[in-house]
Design a protein around this motif. Structure first.
Motif, mmCIF file in Angstrom:
data_model
loop_
_atom_site.group_PDB
_atom_site.id
_atom_site.type_symbol
_atom_site.label_atom_id
_atom_site.label_comp_id
_atom_site.label_asym_id
_atom_site.label_seq_id
_atom_site.Cartn_x
_atom_site.Cartn_y
_atom_site.Cartn_z
ATOM 1 N N ARG A 378 -68.584 -82.194 25.568
ATOM 2 C CA ARG A 378 -69.644 -82.325 26.566
ATOM 3 C C ARG A 378 -69.904 -83.773 26.974
ATOM 4 N N PRO A 379 -70.145 -84.725 26.056
ATOM 5 C CA PRO A 379 -70.432 -86.105 26.502
ATOM 6 C C PRO A 379 -69.312 -86.693 27.352
ATOM 7 N N ALA A 380 -68.046 -86.394 27.003
ATOM 8 C CA ALA A 380 -66.918 -86.971 27.731
ATOM 9 C C ALA A 380 -66.806 -86.398 29.137
ATOM 10 N N ILE A 381 -66.900 -85.079 29.274
ATOM 11 C CA ILE A 381 -66.736 -84.461 30.583
ATOM 12 C C ILE A 381 -67.919 -84.800 31.493
ATOM 13 N N GLU A 382 -69.141 -84.852 30.927
ATOM 14 C CA GLU A 382 -70.297 -85.181 31.748
ATOM 15 C C GLU A 382 -70.242 -86.635 32.216
ATOM 16 N N ARG A 383 -69.815 -87.540 31.315
ATOM 17 C CA ARG A 383 -69.705 -88.945 31.685
ATOM 18 C C ARG A 383 -68.678 -89.128 32.803
ATOM 19 N N TYR A 384 -67.544 -88.434 32.690
ATOM 20 C CA TYR A 384 -66.503 -88.547 33.719
ATOM 21 C C TYR A 384 -66.996 -88.015 35.059
ATOM 22 N N VAL A 385 -67.663 -86.854 35.059
ATOM 23 C CA VAL A 385 -68.117 -86.235 36.314
ATOM 24 C C VAL A 385 -69.203 -87.074 36.966
ATOM 25 N N VAL A 386 -70.136 -87.608 36.165
ATOM 26 C CA VAL A 386 -71.206 -88.426 36.742
ATOM 27 C C VAL A 386 -70.628 -89.685 37.388
ATOM 28 N N GLY A 481 -83.984 -85.215 63.929
ATOM 29 C CA GLY A 481 -83.650 -86.320 63.029
ATOM 30 C C GLY A 481 -82.800 -85.875 61.857
ATOM 31 N N ARG A 482 -82.624 -86.756 60.877
ATOM 32 C CA ARG A 482 -81.803 -86.481 59.709
ATOM 33 C C ARG A 482 -82.640 -86.671 58.458
ATOM 34 N N VAL A 483 -82.218 -86.035 57.384
ATOM 35 C CA VAL A 483 -82.889 -86.161 56.101
ATOM 36 C C VAL A 483 -82.496 -87.493 55.468
ATOM 37 N N ASP A 484 -83.494 -88.226 54.968
ATOM 38 C CA ASP A 484 -83.248 -89.543 54.375
ATOM 39 C C ASP A 484 -82.769 -89.394 52.931
ATOM 40 N N ILE A 485 -81.510 -89.777 52.666
ATOM 41 C CA ILE A 485 -80.974 -89.744 51.300
ATOM 42 C C ILE A 485 -80.395 -91.113 50.925
ATOM 43 N N THR A 486 -80.928 -92.169 51.563
ATOM 44 C CA THR A 486 -80.400 -93.503 51.260
ATOM 45 C C THR A 486 -80.610 -93.886 49.802
ATOM 46 N N TRP A 487 -81.661 -93.296 49.174
ATOM 47 C CA TRP A 487 -81.938 -93.592 47.774
ATOM 48 C C TRP A 487 -80.857 -93.039 46.844
ATOM 49 N N LEU A 488 -79.992 -92.170 47.373
ATOM 50 C CA LEU A 488 -78.953 -91.564 46.551
ATOM 51 C C LEU A 488 -77.567 -92.132 46.854
ATOM 52 N N ILE A 489 -77.435 -92.849 47.944
ATOM 53 C CA ILE A 489 -76.134 -93.403 48.323
ATOM 54 C C ILE A 489 -76.221 -94.927 48.298
ATOM 55 N N ALA A 494 -75.897 -93.654 40.547
ATOM 56 C CA ALA A 494 -75.857 -93.713 39.084
ATOM 57 C C ALA A 494 -77.211 -94.100 38.509
ATOM 58 N N ASP A 495 -77.844 -95.091 39.101
ATOM 59 C CA ASP A 495 -79.145 -95.535 38.611
ATOM 60 C C ASP A 495 -80.183 -94.427 38.759
ATOM 61 N N THR A 496 -80.158 -93.714 39.893
ATOM 62 C CA THR A 496 -81.089 -92.610 40.114
ATOM 63 C C THR A 496 -80.887 -91.519 39.074
ATOM 64 N N TRP A 497 -79.631 -91.206 38.790
ATOM 65 C CA TRP A 497 -79.336 -90.119 37.855
ATOM 66 C C TRP A 497 -79.812 -90.458 36.443
ATOM 67 N N HIS A 498 -79.591 -91.675 35.965
ATOM 68 C CA HIS A 498 -79.954 -92.059 34.601
ATOM 69 C C HIS A 498 -81.466 -92.118 34.418
ATOM 70 N N LYS A 499 -82.234 -92.334 35.511
ATOM 71 C CA LYS A 499 -83.680 -92.389 35.400
ATOM 72 C C LYS A 499 -84.327 -91.009 35.508
ATOM 73 N N ALA A 500 -83.550 -90.006 35.904
ATOM 74 C CA ALA A 500 -84.106 -88.670 36.130
ATOM 75 C C ALA A 500 -84.206 -87.880 34.828
ATOM 76 N N ASP A 501 -85.073 -86.842 34.825
ATOM 77 C CA ASP A 501 -85.151 -85.950 33.665
ATOM 78 C C ASP A 501 -83.960 -84.995 33.701
ATOM 79 N N PRO A 502 -83.674 -84.286 32.598
ATOM 80 C CA PRO A 502 -82.477 -83.422 32.539
ATOM 81 C C PRO A 502 -82.378 -82.403 33.672
ATOM 82 N N GLN A 503 -83.525 -81.788 34.046
ATOM 83 C CA GLN A 503 -83.480 -80.792 35.127
ATOM 84 C C GLN A 503 -83.079 -81.434 36.452
ATOM 85 N N LEU A 504 -83.669 -82.590 36.766
ATOM 86 C CA LEU A 504 -83.337 -83.273 38.008
ATOM 87 C C LEU A 504 -81.913 -83.813 37.972
#
Length: 555
Positions: A378-386, A481-489, A494-504
């Motif tokens: 699990r840690p290896a596959i999740e790290r690679y996919v993220v 208009g368009r949905v703002d997702i600049t915080w994810l791109i 990576a920074d957003t993902w590491h700060k999120a809780d497991p569900q997010l």
């Protein structure tokens, strides 16, 4: 009227026939030494009111009697159960005419001129003086010079009668349809009033479900079809469900996917009167329109609220056609592991389940046989996919379909009620465009010619109006208009993902990834190599097809 002079001989029973008789020698029966004659028998499928047409069997008896009396043997019987009008293909008639005109058979017998054809003189002129065709009722022979004028005159009379009758029928039916009368048998789930011929839901007890022994009415079955398809159940799955519950179709047989589809696409369940064009490009029914281009209701105003709502019917048809994707993922109790529900074994294509600290092939975990069961720590596959997920989002251009899919899914995740309306609007826009495309395809194929010409402009205007309304609705919901997702791109993923809780964290991964396909490792002791063992299937916008190459590469 002149009477045909025909050679008579001793009455000898004609040879029994199925399709073809005993061998022929120069148009003569080899067994009896008598000339051949074919019988052309026709009876319309629909016998109009007041018309008493001789049955096929009675015509055959008359033809055999004539053959016996005039010294012929019946070689072949050409049977038709269809109209003789100009817009109907008659392969049996064409074959019978070809046989007598080419000299394959000396004579062709027909009960009456109106059984032969109703196209008028053009149908009989080619045989006059060239091939022997006997019209028994009128006692006419196409090879008799004295009968030529009578044959042409009777043929024109038959044509005139047919045209007049056809005009009267069309006029009467047109008037009845303009009044909203249903002229055919009522469709499944509906019943017609015997006086007004208006339709209404059939709520009489009809079917019995094996589980629970609950009585169902035909209309309840129709409502279930529209409701469950709109909720994302496939037509095949719904047919299987009906069969497992013991519900029978209108014919008393098992349900099939095409039976479900036919009901779902029929406008009558919304209360609209329909007609069947009967062409190859239109096997189903279409809206009936008046000379003014208006649609007609086939139900009373008081019954209309009981019919299938327009919004439900439109949604069900979009889901059925694939123009609207239904997300059945439960909101509560969802897994929190980053790759739950996304990993698949490349060998057997089954899902992989989290067992301890590893994702393992579900087939092997359940005791089944998988030729190459995959397993990944699990840690290896999740790290690679993220890492791959973060790099892919960072490298995406503004017009990348992946970003469109991510924006759509983030909108649905963060504003579920609003996004549902937007999904409905996008699906309706796609369905409306497909409807307009279908009109242009039919128009190019010359569908709107002849009697169907009157439907061309109404269908065109209806398709364009629907598309305009769909575009306006989507612009209203999205503001263009368009949905703002600049915080994810732009390198923030990576920074957003590491700060999120497991569900997010899981939700963020699922915004951009549809599947993670894993192959079997080399064996114990080898370090996990994601580039060799993992194929990621990236998300696509709603309604778009996933990249088939990625699946093929994994296989």
């Amino acid at each position: 009227m002149a009477t045909a002079t025909l050679t008579r001989s001793a009455r000898t029973p004609s040879v029994p026939t199925g399709d073809m008789e005993t061998p022929t020698q120069g148009g003569v029966c080899a067994c009896h030494g008598r000339p051949w004659v074919d019988l052309l028998l026709r009876k319309s499928k629909v016998v109009r009111e007041g018309e008493r047409a001789l049955s096929i069997r009675a015509q055959e008896d008359r033809g055999r009697s004539w053959a016996d009396e005039h010294g012929y043997c019946v070689r072949k019987i050409w049977k038709e159960n269809l109209s003789a009008w100009s817009d109907v293909r008659r392969p049996k008639y064409d074959a019978a005419m070809s046989a007598v005109l080419n000299g394959e058979v000396p004579a062709l017998w027909c009960y009456a001129l109106d059984r032969f054809s109703r196209k008028g003189a053009e149908s009989v002129v080619p045989i006059l003086g060239k091939a022997r065709v006997i019209f028994d009722y009128e006692r006419l022979d196409s090879m008799d010079e004295r009968d030529r004028r009578w044959i042409i005159d009777r043929a024109e009379n038959a044509r005139e009668y047919s045209q007049r009758l056809s005009y009267n029928v069309r006029t009467t039916k047109g008037k009845q349809r303009n009044e909203g009368r249903w002229l055919a048998k009522a469709p499944f789930g509906l019943v017609a009033n015997t006086d007004t011929r208006r339709l209404a839901p059939d709520r009489s007890p009809y079917l019995c479900i094996v589980k629970g022994r609950k009585e169902l009415s035909p209309w309840e079955v129709v409502v279930r079809i529209f409701t469950e398809i709109a909720e994302g159940v496939s037509s095949r799955a719904l047919a299987q469900k009906f069969n497992s519950e013991g519900i029978k179709s209108s014919t008393g047989k098992h349900w099939r996917a095409d039976s479900i589809r036919a009901i779902l696409l029929h406008p009558v369940y919304e209360g609209w009167l329909t007609v069947s064009p009967g062409t190859k490009s239109h096997k189903g029914s279409v809206h009936y329109v008046t000379d003014k281009g208006e649609r007609v209701r086939c139900v009373e105003p008081s019954v209309l609220p009981d019919m299938i709502p327009e919004a439900l019917a439109a949604r069900a048809r979009r889901v059925l056609s694939g123009n609207q994707i239904i997300d059945n993922t439960p909101v509560k109790g969802r897994p929190t592991h980053a790759l739950s529900g996304k990993t698949r074994c490349a060998s057997c294509t089954n899902a992989m389940v989290l067992d301890g600290k590893s994702y393992n092939c579900q087939m092997r975990a359940s005791g089944g046989a998988c030729p190459g069961p995959a397993s990944a720590w699990r840690p290896a596959i999740e790290r690679y996919v993220v890492d791959a997920w973060s790099e892919r989002l960072h490298a995406a251009e503004d017009d990348d379909p992946l970003l469109i899919a991510v924006a759509e899914r983030w909108q649905a995740l963060s504003h579920p009620e609003e996004s549902e309306d937007i999904r409905e609007a996008r699906a309706e826009l796609k369905a409306a465009q497909a409807k307009l495309d279908k009109f242009h395809a039919d128009d190019a194929a010359d569908f709107y010619t002849g009697r169907s010409a009157r439907y061309r402009i109404p269908h065109k205007l209806a398709a364009e109006k629907r598309l305009d309304a769909a575009e306006d609705r989507l612009n209203e919901l999205t503001g263009g208009g368009r949905v703002d997702i600049t915080w994810l791109i732009e390198g923030h993923a990576a920074d957003t993902w590491h700060k999120a809780d497991p569900q997010l964290q899981r939700d963020l991964i699922h915004l951009a990834i549809d599947a993670v396909i894993i192959t079997k490792g080399r064996g114990p002791g080898y370090r996990f190599n994601g580039d060799e063992r993992v194929t990621i299937v990236w998300a696509t916008p709603e309604g778009a097809e996933p990249d088939a190459d990625e699946f093929e590469q994994a296989a």
